[in-house]
Design a protein around this motif. Structure first.
Motif, short mmCIF file in Angstrom:
data_model
loop_
_atom_site.label_atom_id
_atom_site.label_comp_id
_atom_site.label_asym_id
_atom_site.label_seq_id
_atom_site.Cartn_x
_atom_site.Cartn_y
_atom_site.Cartn_z
N ILE A 4 30.06 39.67 89.02
CA ILE A 4 30.87 40.31 87.97
C ILE A 4 32.06 39.38 87.69
O ILE A 4 32.32 38.46 88.48
N SER A 19 35.96 48.10 89.53
CA SER A 19 34.64 47.49 89.41
C SER A 19 33.54 48.54 89.46
O SER A 19 32.51 48.42 88.78
N PHE A 25 31.23 48.54 86.44
CA PHE A 25 29.90 48.02 86.79
C PHE A 25 29.27 48.92 87.87
O PHE A 25 29.13 48.50 89.02
N TYR A 42 36.95 41.93 81.41
CA TYR A 42 36.01 42.91 80.85
C TYR A 42 36.36 43.22 79.39
O TYR A 42 35.46 43.35 78.54
N SER A 86 29.44 39.45 83.52
CA SER A 86 28.69 38.88 84.64
C SER A 86 29.53 37.80 85.31
O SER A 86 30.63 37.47 84.87
#
Length: 470
Positions: free
Chosen positions: A80, A301, A305, A345, A351
């Motif tokens: 990430i 996170s 994600f 983000y 990624s």
């Protein structure tokens, strides 16, 4: 057969690599979006690096090279856009009188790193993360996000003296670093990136057609328009504009550039440097790193994600390992920051490719231009840095929008208010924990201490059999 229940005891690897190194770089959106996300955390990175370089004579070349290696490693490790940010509390102490020397800055970073490494390796960080109430974490995130946003507004409205850590006179409206330029950058970023979270199923505001065919046509049109906008690396274009303006503002920069990195050497840290670095730098930094660089990062996170696990053990050990290596060579103490993750983000990072690309750029700059790159950073439009920092701060603050009850919001807002007015995340954290347990205690009309199934994050169920009779 292994017990899969949450209560089962499992061992978490210190640094857990993802399945297949290349899978960490697999694009989740487009390459241009990842490129845009790669510069999302530079609004905090550049001002602090510039201040430490000018005031404390930080070796910029060494810092760029080591932070580049950190970026590349974390991109592969976590999969990430995990940022690499300066340790802000140490940096703030370093540039205030009396100034910290480079060995003292390194000692502060090493002391903080050793603490986080031990907490992560022993599992204490995981234990702490498991029992911290969510409203308290949200309060820390809200305070940090709003602090970034307030600093960003200062960058846009006032001239900045990073060496002195102060705001100066009001910024001119026009010019190569004027308010109009910053406003243009804001409008461009909003137009291209919107609120920062596009949904394939979204329907444009104001569209209320009847019939499945018209709705599907509207959705297809929206998806196409958003796909085109997502292919524009908006933040990267704004950053490149800032780099171009550096040379327009001061053409003599070209003559001052020198090629090649500086010579890397090991710092000599005396016992006096250890004492000053620990008491002045590490002590205020350790609680901030635990809260913002590990706990808040892991929670954020998980929100952004949910399909990619990032454990507190890995993040804590990662921060420790980076500094236990780099600080000995004079690199700036760094950590993983929730604000940096929000910024990456916000501008398209989805990624590990995002931070790997950033790391490759830093490595190239550090090896080619070395310490002379500080001349370019010194002319970078501060208003544009403020714009990038503003969006990162707002994105981080918006993580607190999932507080659904008045009790949760109350704890979160008190924690955030104390953190901001007291300039201490640790103080706000302590007040938030105390307030949370006071509210829980208020609900505990009666409780038998022998109940081993009590979960502090759930409302307390009380009946006649569990009451303690007077």
């Amino acid at each position: 057969m292994a017990d899969d229940s949450p209560s089962a005891t499992t061992t978490t690897p210190l640094l857990r690599p993802r399945r297949g190194w290349l899978s960490s770089l697999r694009l989740k959106t487009t390459l241009s979006a990842e490129l845009g996300g790669s510069v999302g955390d530079l609004g905090t990175y550049i001002p602090i690096v510039l201040a430490l370089t000018l005031v404390n004579h930080l070796d910029l070349s060494t810092t760029l090279i080591f932070t580049a290696l950190y970026n590349i490693s974390t991109g592969f490790l976590f999969g990430i856009p995990m940022p690499v940010q300066p340790m802000k509390s140490i940096a703030a102490v370093a540039i205030t009188d009396p100034l910290l020397s480079l060995p003292q800055i390194a000692a502060a970073g090493l002391s903080t790193a050793a603490t986080l490494f031990i907490l992560g390796a022993t599992g204490l960080m995981s234990l702490l993360y498991r029992f911290i109430p969510l409203p308290v974490v949200r309060g820390v995130q809200l305070a940090q996000g709003l602090a970034f946003a307030f600093s960003a507004i200062k960058y846009i409205r006032y001239n900045q003296d990073f060496a002195a850590g102060k705001s100066g006179t009001a910024r001119d409206w026009l010019g190569l670093d004027g308010i109009v330029l910053a406003l243009f950058a804001i409008l461009f970023l909003v137009l291209v990136t919107g609120s920062g979270d596009f949904s394939d199923d979204a329907v444009p505001m104001g569209v209320h057609e009847e019939g499945e065919e018209s709705v599907n046509r509207s959705r297809r049109t929206l998806r196409w328009r958003l796909w085109i906008l997502s292919s524009i690396p908006a933040a990267l274009l704004v950053f490149i504009l800032g780099l171009v303006l550096c040379f327009i503002r001061d053409p003599s920069i070209v003559k001052d550039l020198r090629f090649g990195p500086s010579r890397i050497h090991i710092l000599r840290i005396t016992w006096e440097d250890w004492k000053i670095g620990f008491f002045r730098g590490a002590i205020p930094q350790i609680p901030l790193s635990i809260l913002n660089s590990v706990i808040a990062v892991c929670k954020l996170s998980a929100d952004l994600f949910p399909d990619r696990e990032v454990s507190v053990t890995s993040v804590s050990v990662s921060v420790g390992f980076m500094n236990l290596v780099g600080c000995w060579f004079g690199a700036m103490p760094v950590c993983h920051g929730a604000g940096g993750l929000a910024g990456q983000y916000r501008f398209g990072g989805r990624s590990g490719a995002s931070v790997v690309l950033l790391g490759l750029a830093k490595l190239l700059i550090g090896l080619v231009f070395g310490n002379s790159f500080v001349r370019i950073l010194g002319q970078f439009p501060i208003g544009i840095l403020g714009v990038l920092l503003l969006f990162a701060g707002i994105e981080l603050a918006m993580a607190s929008r999932d507080m659904n009850t008045k009790e949760e919001s109350f704890v979160m807002l008190v924690c955030a208010a104390v953190s901001m007015t007291g300039s201490s995340a640790a103080l706000g954290f302590g007040c938030g924990i105390l307030l949370y347990w006071l509210l829980k205690l208020r609900q505990m009309e009666c409780y038998c201490f022998g109940n081993s199934n009590f979960n502090p994050k759930q409302p307390v169920a009380v009946d006649d059999e569990t009451c303690v009779n007077p």
